[in-house]
Design an enzyme around this catalytic site. Structure first.
Site, PDB file in Angstrom:
ATOM      1  N   SER A  77      74.187   7.556   3.997  1.00 38.95           N
ATOM      2  CA  SER A  77      73.247   6.566   4.511  1.00 38.95           C
ATOM      3  C   SER A  77      73.342   5.275   3.715  1.00 38.95           C
ATOM      4  CB  SER A  77      71.817   7.103   4.415  1.00 38.95           C
ATOM      5  OG  SER A  77      71.451   7.180   3.048  1.00 38.95           O
ATOM      6  N   LYS A  78      72.928   4.216   4.377  1.00 37.31           N
ATOM      7  CA  LYS A  78      72.979   2.899   3.748  1.00 37.31           C
ATOM      8  C   LYS A  78      72.071   2.871   2.507  1.00 37.31           C
ATOM      9  CE  LYS A  78      72.265  -1.929   4.878  1.00 37.31           C
ATOM     10  NZ  LYS A  78      71.754  -2.852   5.867  1.00 37.31           N
ATOM     11  N   ARG A  79      70.951   3.538   2.638  1.00 33.13           N
ATOM     12  CA  ARG A  79      69.997   3.546   1.529  1.00 33.13           C
ATOM     13  C   ARG A  79      70.621   4.192   0.288  1.00 33.13           C
ATOM     14  NH1 ARG A  79      66.649   7.339  -0.009  1.00 33.13           N
ATOM     15  NH2 ARG A  79      67.082   8.613   1.808  1.00 33.13           N
ATOM     16  N   ARG A  80      71.341   5.273   0.508  1.00 36.63           N
ATOM     17  CA  ARG A  80      71.890   6.011  -0.623  1.00 36.63           C
ATOM     18  C   ARG A  80      73.244   5.458  -1.078  1.00 36.63           C
ATOM     19  NH1 ARG A  80      71.098  10.834   1.608  1.00 36.63           N
ATOM     20  NH2 ARG A  80      69.119  11.423   0.734  1.00 36.63           N
ATOM     21  N   GLY A  82      74.783   2.458   0.071  1.00 34.37           N
ATOM     22  CA  GLY A  82      75.008   1.012   0.185  1.00 34.37           C
ATOM     23  C   GLY A  82      76.172   0.692   1.103  1.00 34.37           C
TER      24      GLY A  82
END
Ligand code: GLU
Length: 505
Positions: free
Chosen positions: A259-262, A264
């Site tokens: 994920s983008k959150r994890r 980047g």
């Protein structure tokens, strides 16, 4: 118990295949999205069907032009050409509203006048009673007069689909997950148009697919939860069901969803482009995340992959992409690197040159002569040095010394092969002078010179070779030694050896 007619999965239907990639433009074209796009594209190319690119941009707050651009550029870079689109879902809202009106007219949907407060309260009661909240169907059986009366009083209404009330379940066959069952009692009469007139995504998505005659919906596993509702919409609209094929997730080595959150930027396709992956190599790698053919084959040309792809090979097991979140450096999947290296080393050198030129230009290392007199030398250089490289960017990092007199020295190699051997300082300088004076600078001649020097110094050949290689290229390892000297050319070799003294303490 009512069972839906089950459509055999992955069965060639009489209709020409139509598939689509339908990203929501709220971020990067990411690993998972690209994989979905690739599978759809492969299926279309294999069957001679149509591949549509549809941008699902009805969430105006989260959709951005940058994201749309990124998706289109990413698809182009990967070489995934589409036959129709980009179609923008937001421009078809009229179709979605018309479908809702049709459902109202046919009695498959109804107007719901329940207020937010009323629904919140019922939801809260369910929570208190530790029950799953499901809309109770209060407005489901309003008579036309009551609806007219409510409307006359200025009450706004949402539109809900009537979910069959009978006992039993809806069953469908997913081409990947097999038989999937959903109890009717677990499905509420879901909203398809909000009271402000905006269609819900679930309706828009199904209406677009029906309008575009999509025959195979190949998408991420997260779509599986919506599928029963979509099947109900298809039924209510009298449309034939497509084949559904949901793809498993891609996880990181710790089994967390990518994920983008994890992770980047590491989720984004452009990241791998910038890091030096070749587009087809990356497509080849992504396909292996969740698809396999018989045997353990890993390298597929475009034509081979189009020929061998099938929905049956899509795995239900989640795949692992070896990226480490927060890794500032670039440590990525070893398989991705080895597949890229394979293409880099075996592709036509002229084709490879097309990728290297912009990189050299960007770094100010492009020599106009590479387009003219030095063309062959340029091609010979990349042909020689690619044997050890994994990424296109290696040409300007590890291979920088072949294009510039300014290049970094690998610290470990510098220490071991030069700094720790001060006795080599003078001989290297002397070798430089002799090489400058040579009349013919070829592999044989240079080898003879080196032999002479070795005899004189009485050291092992490896020690001298490593020192020369370090001084000439900044790297302790490299391609064929004699060939690399000749490719660098007499002047560069002589200059670099003459200045070798600077590497010694
Ligand atoms: N817009 C959805 C997404 O980006 C795609 C859903 C679908 O393919 O049906 O997840």
């Amino acid at each position: 118990m009512e069972k839906q007619p089950i459509r055999p999965s992955d069965k060639p239907s009489d209709n020409p295949v139509v598939v689509r990639f339908a990203p929501s433009p709220t971020g990067y074209l990411h690993i998972g999205g690209a994989r979905t796009a690739i599978f759809n594209w492969l299926y279309a190319r294999q069957t001679g069907g149509k591949f549509i690119l549809r941008i699902e941009d009805t969430d105006a707050e989260r959709s951005t032009p940058d994201s749309i651009r990124g998706i289109v550029e990413g698809m182009k870079w990967l070489g995934l050409d589409w036959d129709e689109g980009p179609n923008f879902q937001s421009r078809a809202i009229g179709d979605h509203q018309a479908a809702a009106e049709k459902l109202l007219a046919s009695g498959h949907a109804y107007r719901c006048f329940c207020t937010k407060e009323e629904l919140d309260q019922k939801r809260e009661q369910a929570v208190q009673a530790r029950q799953t909240y499901i809309y109770d169907g209060k407005c489901r059986d309003l008579l036309p007069d009551q609806v007219a009366e409510n409307e006359a009083r200025g009450m706004t209404s949402a539109i809900r689909l009537k979910v069959p009330r009978e006992q039993g379940s809806l069953v469908f066959e997913d081409a990947v997950y097999g038989s999937v069952e959903k109890q009717f009692r677990d499905l509420e009469d879901f909203i398809i148009v909000r009271s402000n007139g905006n269609p819900l995504y679930i309706l828009s998505n199904a209406v677009d697919d029906i309008r575009d005659r999509v025959t195979h919906i190949i998408r991420g596993q997260d779509g599986l939860a919506n599928t029963p509702k979509q099947i109900l919409l298809y039924r209510a609209l009298g449309a034939p069901l497509p084949v559904f094929a949901h793809m498993s997730l891609t996880l990181d080595p710790k089994k967390a969803k990518i994920s983008k959150r994890r992770h980047g930027e590491m989720v984004a396709i452009h990241y791998y482009r910038e890091k030096g992956f070749l587009p087809w190599a990356f497509v080849n790698f992504l396909v292996l995340l969740g698809w396999a053919t018989t045997g353990s084959r890993e390298i597929f040309s475009r034509e081979e992959l189009i020929r061998s792809f099938n929905l049956k090979g899509i795995s239900r097991t989640n795949s692992v992409f070896n990226i480490t979140p927060g890794d500032a450096g670039f440590a990525t999947d070893p398989k991705a690197l080895s597949i890229n290296a394979h293409y880099l080393r075996t592709m036509d050198v002229e084709e490879l040159a097309v990728y290297i030129r912009p990189l050299l230009e960007k770094e100010g290392l492009w020599d106009k002569a590479y387009e003219a007199d030095s063309r062959q030398r340029f091609l010979d250089t990349i042909n020689l040095i690619r044997s050890r490289f994994h990424l296109i960017t290696d040409f300007t990092t590890l291979g920088r010394a072949y294009f510039s007199d300014e290049f970094p020295m690998d610290p470990a190699g510098l220490e071991k092969h030069l700094a720790a051997r001060p006795e080599l300082a003078a001989p290297l300088e002397a070798l430089g002078r002799e090489i400058r004076a040579m009349e013919t600078f070829g592999e044989k001649e240079v080898e003879a010179k080196l032999r002479e020097l070795l005899k004189e110094l009485g050291i092992k050949p490896g020690i001298l070779i490593n020192a020369v290689r370090m001084a000439l290229t900044g790297q302790a390892v490299g391609p064929d030694f004699m060939k690399s000297l000749v490719i660098l050319g007499q002047d560069r070799v002589a200059d670099r050896l003459s200045k070798a003294a600077k590497h010694f303490p």
